[in-house]
Design a protein around this motif. Structure first.
Motif, PDB file in Angstrom:
ATOM      1  N   VAL A  84      34.511  48.517  25.590  1.00 13.66           N
ATOM      2  CA  VAL A  84      35.588  48.897  24.696  1.00 13.66           C
ATOM      3  C   VAL A  84      34.993  48.793  23.297  1.00 13.66           C
ATOM      4  O   VAL A  84      34.624  47.702  22.854  1.00 13.66           O
ATOM      5  N   VAL A  85      34.862  49.944  22.649  1.00 21.07           N
ATOM      6  CA  VAL A  85      34.213  50.007  21.339  1.00 21.07           C
ATOM      7  C   VAL A  85      35.251  50.385  20.290  1.00 21.07           C
ATOM      8  O   VAL A  85      36.000  51.347  20.475  1.00 21.07           O
ATOM      9  N   THR A  86      35.269  49.620  19.202  1.00 23.12           N
ATOM     10  CA  THR A  86      36.166  49.914  18.092  1.00 23.12           C
ATOM     11  C   THR A  86      35.361  50.440  16.915  1.00 23.12           C
ATOM     12  O   THR A  86      34.148  50.235  16.831  1.00 23.12           O
ATOM     13  N   GLY A 117      39.385  42.023  15.256  1.00 28.38           N
ATOM     14  CA  GLY A 117      38.727  42.235  16.548  1.00 28.38           C
ATOM     15  C   GLY A 117      39.245  41.296  17.619  1.00 28.38           C
ATOM     16  O   GLY A 117      39.458  41.713  18.764  1.00 28.38           O
ATOM     17  N   ASP A 118      39.462  40.047  17.247  1.00 29.44           N
ATOM     18  CA  ASP A 118      40.015  39.079  18.201  1.00 29.44           C
ATOM     19  C   ASP A 118      41.427  39.474  18.612  1.00 29.44           C
ATOM     20  O   ASP A 118      41.798  39.369  19.788  1.00 29.44           O
ATOM     21  N   THR A 119      42.219  39.933  17.631  1.00 24.55           N
ATOM     22  CA  THR A 119      43.582  40.380  17.923  1.00 24.55           C
ATOM     23  C   THR A 119      43.561  41.576  18.854  1.00 24.55           C
ATOM     24  O   THR A 119      44.318  41.639  19.830  1.00 24.55           O
ATOM     25  N   PHE A 120      42.672  42.525  18.577  1.00 28.55           N
ATOM     26  CA  PHE A 120      42.531  43.707  19.422  1.00 28.55           C
ATOM     27  C   PHE A 120      42.184  43.304  20.855  1.00 28.55           C
ATOM     28  O   PHE A 120      42.820  43.742  21.816  1.00 28.55           O
ATOM     29  N   HIS A 124      44.481  43.772  24.179  1.00 34.67           N
ATOM     30  CA  HIS A 124      44.003  44.639  25.248  1.00 34.67           C
ATOM     31  C   HIS A 124      44.015  43.904  26.589  1.00 34.67           C
ATOM     32  O   HIS A 124      44.495  44.431  27.599  1.00 34.67           O
ATOM     33  N   ILE A 125      43.505  42.692  26.605  1.00 33.00           N
ATOM     34  CA  ILE A 125      43.488  41.902  27.834  1.00 33.00           C
ATOM     35  C   ILE A 125      44.917  41.635  28.308  1.00 33.00           C
ATOM     36  O   ILE A 125      45.239  41.804  29.493  1.00 33.00           O
ATOM     37  N   GLU A 139      45.948  51.932  23.600  1.00 31.65           N
ATOM     38  CA  GLU A 139      46.908  52.274  22.541  1.00 31.65           C
ATOM     39  C   GLU A 139      47.633  51.027  22.040  1.00 31.65           C
ATOM     40  O   GLU A 139      47.813  50.836  20.837  1.00 31.65           O
ATOM     41  N   PHE A 140      48.041  50.163  22.973  1.00 36.66           N
ATOM     42  CA  PHE A 140      48.731  48.930  22.605  1.00 36.66           C
ATOM     43  C   PHE A 140      47.835  48.044  21.740  1.00 36.66           C
ATOM     44  O   PHE A 140      48.271  47.496  20.721  1.00 36.66           O
ATOM     45  N   ALA A 141      46.583  47.905  22.135  1.00 34.94           N
ATOM     46  CA  ALA A 141      45.646  47.081  21.365  1.00 34.94           C
ATOM     47  C   ALA A 141      45.436  47.659  19.969  1.00 34.94           C
ATOM     48  O   ALA A 141      45.381  46.910  18.984  1.00 34.94           O
ATOM     49  N   GLN A 142      45.343  48.975  19.856  1.00 34.46           N
ATOM     50  CA  GLN A 142      45.178  49.617  18.547  1.00 34.46           C
ATOM     51  C   GLN A 142      46.404  49.352  17.660  1.00 34.46           C
ATOM     52  O   GLN A 142      46.268  49.016  16.492  1.00 34.46           O
TER      53      GLN A 142
END
Length: 156
Positions: A84-86, A117-120, A124-125, A139-142
């Motif tokens: 998973v790349v941001t 990044g930690d929040t993302f 996601h998890i 989408e939710f993580a974004q």
């Protein structure tokens, strides 16, 4: 969930340890300076790497990667199973050999960046644990990370 503060030797041991063969490992490098350590565990069949584009370059050994999708492709070529790349305010990419998804984040005015990044990763998890599909979880993580960056304390 693991972070790159672990030594390369320990990550290598984890990748080969029978107790972790079937584990769902979610791994972040903790910082670009520690990203290259993740090469030791990149091929673990249950490993998902959470990295930004700069970290994708460091781990894959390729430079000039322009998008999260290109970064994900470089990591898959380097032996990763799932990544998973941001890419900051750009699209994020969740990719494995046979499946790739991208999601744009909502555009916000940044009030804070540290912890995005930690929040993302946590969002996601959590989304996947709740049973969201891979595209919906991305989408939710974004959305969650964008709300955090915007300073919305109700981002969860």
């Amino acid at each position: 969930a693991l972070d790159g503060n672990l030594t390369e030797a320990l990550l290598s041991d984890l990748s080969q340890n029978e107790a972790f063969v079937a584990a769902d490992l979610r791994i972040a490098p903790a910082s670009p300076g520690k990203a290259e350590r993740l090469r030791a565990i990149i091929g673990h069949k249950g490993a998902t790497l959470y990295v930004n584009l700069e970290e994708a370059e460091l781990i894959s050994g390729k430079t000039g990667l322009s998008t999260a999708r290109v970064g994900a492709e470089a990591l898959l070529e380097a032996g990763a199973r799932r990544v998973v790349v941001t890419h900051g305010a750009g699209a994020a990419c969740d990719a494995c050999v046979n499946e790739t998804h991208e999601a744009e984040p909502p555009q916000v005015v940044a009030q804070r960046i540290t912890g995005a990044g930690d929040t993302f990763m946590a969002a996601h998890i959590a989304a996947e644990i709740e049973g969201m599909s891979r595209p919906k979880a991305l989408e939710f993580a974004q959305r969650t990370a964008a709300a955090y960056v915007a300073g919305d304390d109700n981002y969860v």
